[in-house]
Design an enzyme around this catalytic site. Structure first.
Site, mmCIF file in Angstrom:
data_model
loop_
_atom_site.group_PDB
_atom_site.id
_atom_site.type_symbol
_atom_site.label_atom_id
_atom_site.label_comp_id
_atom_site.label_asym_id
_atom_site.label_seq_id
_atom_site.Cartn_x
_atom_site.Cartn_y
_atom_site.Cartn_z
ATOM 1 N N ASN A 209 0.853 -1.184 0.000
ATOM 2 C CA ASN A 209 0.000 0.000 0.000
ATOM 3 C C ASN A 209 0.894 1.240 0.000
ATOM 4 O O ASN A 209 1.645 1.483 0.936
ATOM 5 C CB ASN A 209 -0.896 -0.009 1.244
ATOM 6 C CG ASN A 209 -1.962 1.058 1.199
ATOM 7 O OD1 ASN A 209 -2.837 1.037 0.352
ATOM 8 N ND2 ASN A 209 -1.868 2.016 2.120
ATOM 9 N N GLU A 256 -2.123 0.492 -4.670
ATOM 10 C CA GLU A 256 -1.620 -0.780 -4.177
ATOM 11 C C GLU A 256 -0.873 -1.517 -5.279
ATOM 12 O O GLU A 256 -1.346 -1.591 -6.417
ATOM 13 C CB GLU A 256 -2.764 -1.662 -3.678
ATOM 14 C CG GLU A 256 -3.546 -1.039 -2.525
ATOM 15 C CD GLU A 256 -4.793 -1.846 -2.187
ATOM 16 O OE1 GLU A 256 -4.722 -2.664 -1.253
ATOM 17 O OE2 GLU A 256 -5.804 -1.667 -2.884
#
Length: 309
Positions: A209, A256
């Site tokens: 992330n 992501e």
């Protein structure tokens, strides 16, 4: 490359060949102009200098808080250094600076501080308080204070303007191929890897992330992309999703990255993600199982593309 955080910090024993501007993207159009600096300093008599500003002048003068930039300051520094620029001055742009008259700017900044030998600038450049001075005024100041003014051609200025506009449009439309063509390099995002919801790990597709450095960095349109990063001095390919994760009722934009053939710990590390190809738009699937099936297809498509590189 020497970096100075304000005009007053700059010091150099030689005279300078300089240009100024935001140079956002440091794209192919910019590089034609910037390479003129390095060509003028090849004999080592002068040093090249780029004057740029942060925040973006439009944010200060026009109150455009939504201005999105192609490079963070740190990214711009790396790109300018790769061209061979010797000195970079990043001056804080504020109301006080904007109130300098044209001659005050020329005398106190260009002449007294930068010891200017030559300035390379566009024919349409305007400067000074309320941007009242133009290239003719600058040429007159050059004669008065003994420095040269080299005008950038109309075509080169158009190249810069067209490129910047097309890059931003392409990125907001997901056309990463066109954006990269105009940039002359792969558009990239830089950020710190932080903990997310970790859904990817539960379905066998772990993701990093990415927390982007600055809020004004332009993020490409939502969707799935083929990407690469340099991790531990090794090129690692992967796929990236930009979006809100609608399948699991996400409500916050996330970036992501799932890396192929890599299972190390990236938490709290800074990584740079270069974007190679757009695969598809973000979709909402009826179940997590359907999402996983699509991600497997995305991986196959990514690997097929990577094999062509």
């Amino acid at each position: 490359m020497k970096i100075f955080n304000s005009i007053n910090e700059f010091h150099c024993s030689k005279k300078t060949i300089l240009t100024l501007g935001t140079f956002d993207g440091v794209h192919l159009g910019h590089r034609k102009i910037l390479e003129k600096l390095t060509q003028n300093t090849e004999e080592d008599k002068y040093e090249s200098l780029v004057l740029t500003f942060y925040p973006h002048p439009k944010m200060v003068l026009q109150g455009e808080s939504e201005v999105k930039i192609l490079n963070t300051i740190r990214e711009k520094i790396d790109l300018l250094a790769s061209i061979g620029i010797q000195n970079l001055v990043i001056h804080p742009f504020d109301e006080t600076f904007s109130q300098l008259t044209a001659e005050e700017f020329v005398k106190t900044v260009l002449v007294d501080q930068f010891h200017i030998q030559k300035i390379i600038i566009g024919h349409d450049h305007r400067f000074g308080k309320n941007r009242t001075a133009n290239i003719d005024d600058l040429i007159a100041f050059g004669e008065k204070y003994d420095f040269e003014v080299e005008q950038i051609s109309v075509q080169e200025i158009e190249d810069v303007s067209i490129s910047s506009t097309k890059i931003r449009t392409a990125l907001t439309e997901g056309n990463i191929t066109l954006a990269n063509d105009y940039l002359g390099y792969e558009y990239f995002l830089t950020g710190i890897v932080t903990k997310g919801k970790q859904l990817g790990r539960t379905i066998g597709i772990p993701t990093a992330n990415l927390q982007i450095e600055e809020n004004d960095k332009l993020i490409p349109s939502n969707g799935v992309y083929v990407v690469k990063s340099s991790i531990n001095k090794k090129t690692v390919f992967g796929m990236m999703n930009i979006g809100f994760n609608p399948t699991v009722s996400g409500n916050k934009l996330s970036v992501e990255v799932h890396y192929f053939d890599f299972d190390g710990d990236l938490y709290d590390q800074e990584i740079r993600v270069s974007i190679l190809k757009y695969l598809r738009s973000e979709q909402k699937f009826g179940s997590v199982a359907l999402l996983k099936a699509q991600l497997e297809k995305d991986k196959e498509s990514s690997l097929a593309f990577i094999n062509t590189l």
